[in-house]
Enzyme design. Structure first.
Site, PDB file in Angstrom:
ATOM      1  N   LYS A  65       0.843  -1.213   0.000  1.00 62.09           N
ATOM      2  CA  LYS A  65       0.000   0.000   0.000  1.00 62.09           C
ATOM      3  C   LYS A  65       0.864   1.242   0.000  1.00 62.09           C
ATOM      4  CE  LYS A  65       0.916   1.257   4.464  1.00 62.09           C
ATOM      5  NZ  LYS A  65       1.688   2.422   4.850  1.00 62.09           N
ATOM      6  N   ALA A 102       3.634  -1.528   4.231  1.00 65.05           N
ATOM      7  CA  ALA A 102       2.812  -2.537   4.914  1.00 65.05           C
ATOM      8  C   ALA A 102       3.168  -3.967   4.520  1.00 65.05           C
ATOM      9  CB  ALA A 102       1.315  -2.273   4.712  1.00 65.05           C
ATOM     10  N   GLY A 103       4.453  -4.216   4.257  1.00 65.32           N
ATOM     11  CA  GLY A 103       4.866  -5.564   3.864  1.00 65.32           C
ATOM     12  C   GLY A 103       4.595  -6.608   4.947  1.00 65.32           C
ATOM     13  N   SER A 105       2.441  -6.344   7.432  1.00 66.72           N
ATOM     14  CA  SER A 105       0.981  -6.418   7.590  1.00 66.72           C
ATOM     15  C   SER A 105       0.376  -7.266   6.479  1.00 66.72           C
ATOM     16  CB  SER A 105       0.368  -5.013   7.531  1.00 66.72           C
ATOM     17  OG  SER A 105       0.902  -4.204   8.543  1.00 66.72           O
ATOM     18  N   ALA A 106       0.894  -7.090   5.265  1.00 60.52           N
ATOM     19  CA  ALA A 106       0.402  -7.866   4.128  1.00 60.52           C
ATOM     20  C   ALA A 106       0.556  -9.358   4.393  1.00 60.52           C
ATOM     21  CB  ALA A 106       1.164  -7.469   2.864  1.00 60.52           C
ATOM     22  N   ASP A 137      -2.420  -1.673  10.196  1.00 64.01           N
ATOM     23  CA  ASP A 137      -2.526  -1.701   8.731  1.00 64.01           C
ATOM     24  C   ASP A 137      -3.009  -3.045   8.191  1.00 64.01           C
ATOM     25  OD1 ASP A 137      -1.539   0.863   8.675  1.00 64.01           O
ATOM     26  OD2 ASP A 137       0.445   0.329   7.928  1.00 64.01           O
ATOM     27  N   PRO A 152       8.999  -4.228  -0.192  1.00 62.01           N
ATOM     28  CA  PRO A 152      10.183  -3.875   0.604  1.00 62.01           C
ATOM     29  C   PRO A 152       9.960  -4.071   2.100  1.00 62.01           C
ATOM     30  CG  PRO A 152       9.304  -1.946  -0.572  1.00 62.01           C
ATOM     31  CD  PRO A 152       8.529  -3.134  -1.040  1.00 62.01           C
ATOM     32  N   VAL A 153      11.005  -4.511   2.797  1.00 68.63           N
ATOM     33  CA  VAL A 153      10.930  -4.768   4.239  1.00 68.63           C
ATOM     34  C   VAL A 153      11.219  -3.465   4.987  1.00 68.63           C
ATOM     35  CG1 VAL A 153      11.960  -6.083   6.131  1.00 68.63           C
ATOM     36  CG2 VAL A 153      11.628  -7.163   3.903  1.00 68.63           C
ATOM     37  N   ALA A 154      10.419  -3.202   6.042  1.00 64.62           N
ATOM     38  CA  ALA A 154      10.570  -1.968   6.843  1.00 64.62           C
ATOM     39  C   ALA A 154      10.568  -0.749   5.937  1.00 64.62           C
ATOM     40  CB  ALA A 154      11.838  -2.017   7.702  1.00 64.62           C
ATOM     41  N   GLY A 155       9.646  -0.749   4.966  1.00 64.91           N
ATOM     42  CA  GLY A 155       9.662   0.296   3.944  1.00 64.91           C
ATOM     43  C   GLY A 155       8.506   1.265   3.986  1.00 64.91           C
TER      44      GLY A 155
END
Ligand code: C5P
Length: 310
Positions: A12, A104-105, A107-108, A140, A98-101
């Site tokens: 997102k 919402a990776g 959360s996804a 999220d 992306p991680v920690a980006g």
């Protein structure tokens, strides 16, 4: 019963992130306009006789925690606890978000694992139940399940779906390192000390721009109250934002708590141009194009124990 289920789930971008003052519980009330975009993780769940385990592949896989702090693991545990069963599954995350980006990776992956376990176990939880579990997992996570576009209020978990009248074309620049969401909110609090922070409200021009599918109007209306905090912790992001603007993006902003930066383009061709310029600018680690709205968490395939798609 299936022996494996794969769920695809989008990233997102927040086209508006209005943040109120810190609440007594430490969270912040938000007016959070989410747009799901077509960068996806896939979570595959299979029964695991040895108990719950998580694996991950993809360019950022080394940064993904594989223990019980992973939201996918927590989602499996939460659903299992509700239905009085053990979360004896192997969760494999094919990671492209992306991680920690700020996209919402994590959360996804929580939303995807929840949907996948529900299908694998045949628990048939209602949509409301799934959304409740998502909200317990993180602010999220409900949006990752729902996708499309939505206004999130409360701490972002109370969702109202929004109409979107067209496709928006985005470019995302991934940064050299991650940012911690709690750290960005703490910096927001620090920067706002002694000031009067207004109640967060959704911008009507922004909602109208989404409904019309008008990129110029959306570009004029986007805002992110966390951007000054993200820039304060990661000043180099200003250079990435400037490079994307100079390359012809309609607007540039930090995605959520960052550090991924998001650039809105008028059409797919100009998105490719902005992406190429950003790639050669030396101001970011990687660049991707993606359009939105994208569909929320979706079961892609289920295979029975003989490996046959069902
Ligand atoms: O809900 P989630 O666990 O994703 O939030 C991560 C952190 O972000 C919280 O612990 C909190 O520090 C911050 N946060 C916040 N207000 C929100 C959402 C998140 O302060 N509405």
């Amino acid at each position: 019963m299936s022996a494996s289920v794969t769920v695809r789930v989008p990233a997102k971008v927040n086209v508006q992130l209005a943040v109120g003052a810190a609440r007594p519980d430490g969270f912040h009330d938000l007016a959070n306009v989410f747009l799901a975009v077509g960068l996806y993780d896939e979570v595959t769940v299979t029964p695991s006789p040895d108990g719950l385990r998580v694996t991950c592949d993809g360019p950022d896989a080394g940064q993904v925690p594989l223990d019980r702090t992973n939201l996918a693991a927590r989602a499996a545990e939460a659903l299992a606890a509700r239905y009085g069963r053990t979360p004896d599954v192997h969760l494999h995350i094919a990671k492209d978000i992306p991680v920690a980006g700020g996209m919402a990776g994590g959360s996804a992956d929580g939303a995807a694992a929840l949907l996948a376990c529900d299908a694998l176990w045949g628990t048939h939880a209602s949509r409301e139940e799934l959304l409740d579990i998502c909200a317990e997992l993180g602010s999220d996570v409900p949006f990752s399940l729902v996708g499309g576009a939505a206004l999130g209020t409360g701490r972002g978990e109370k969702l109202r779906p929004l109409d979107v009248g067209g496709v928006f074309h985005w470019v995302f620049a991934m940064a050299e390192r991650g940012l911690s969401t709690p750290a960005v909110f703490r910096e927001f609090d620090r920067l706002g000390e002694g000031t009067d922070i207004p109640e967060p409200v959704a911008s009507q021009p922004l909602l109208d721009a989404l409904a019309k599918g008008d990129p110029d109007a959306l570009a004029a209306a986007v805002s992110n109250d966390l951007q000054p905090a993200a820039l304060s912790l990661f000043p180099e992001l200003a250079g990435t934002l400037a490079a994307g603007r100079a390359a012809g993006a309609l607007t540039a902003l930090v995605s959520g708590s960052g550090p991924t930066t998001a650039f809105l383009a008028r059409d797919p061709e100009s998105a490719v141009k902005v992406a190429e310029t950003l790639r050669s600018s030396g101001t970011c680690r990687a660049v991707r194009t993606a359009s939105g709205p994208a569909q929320g968490a979706t079961v892609l395939s289920a295979q029975n124990r003989h490996g046959i798609s069902t």
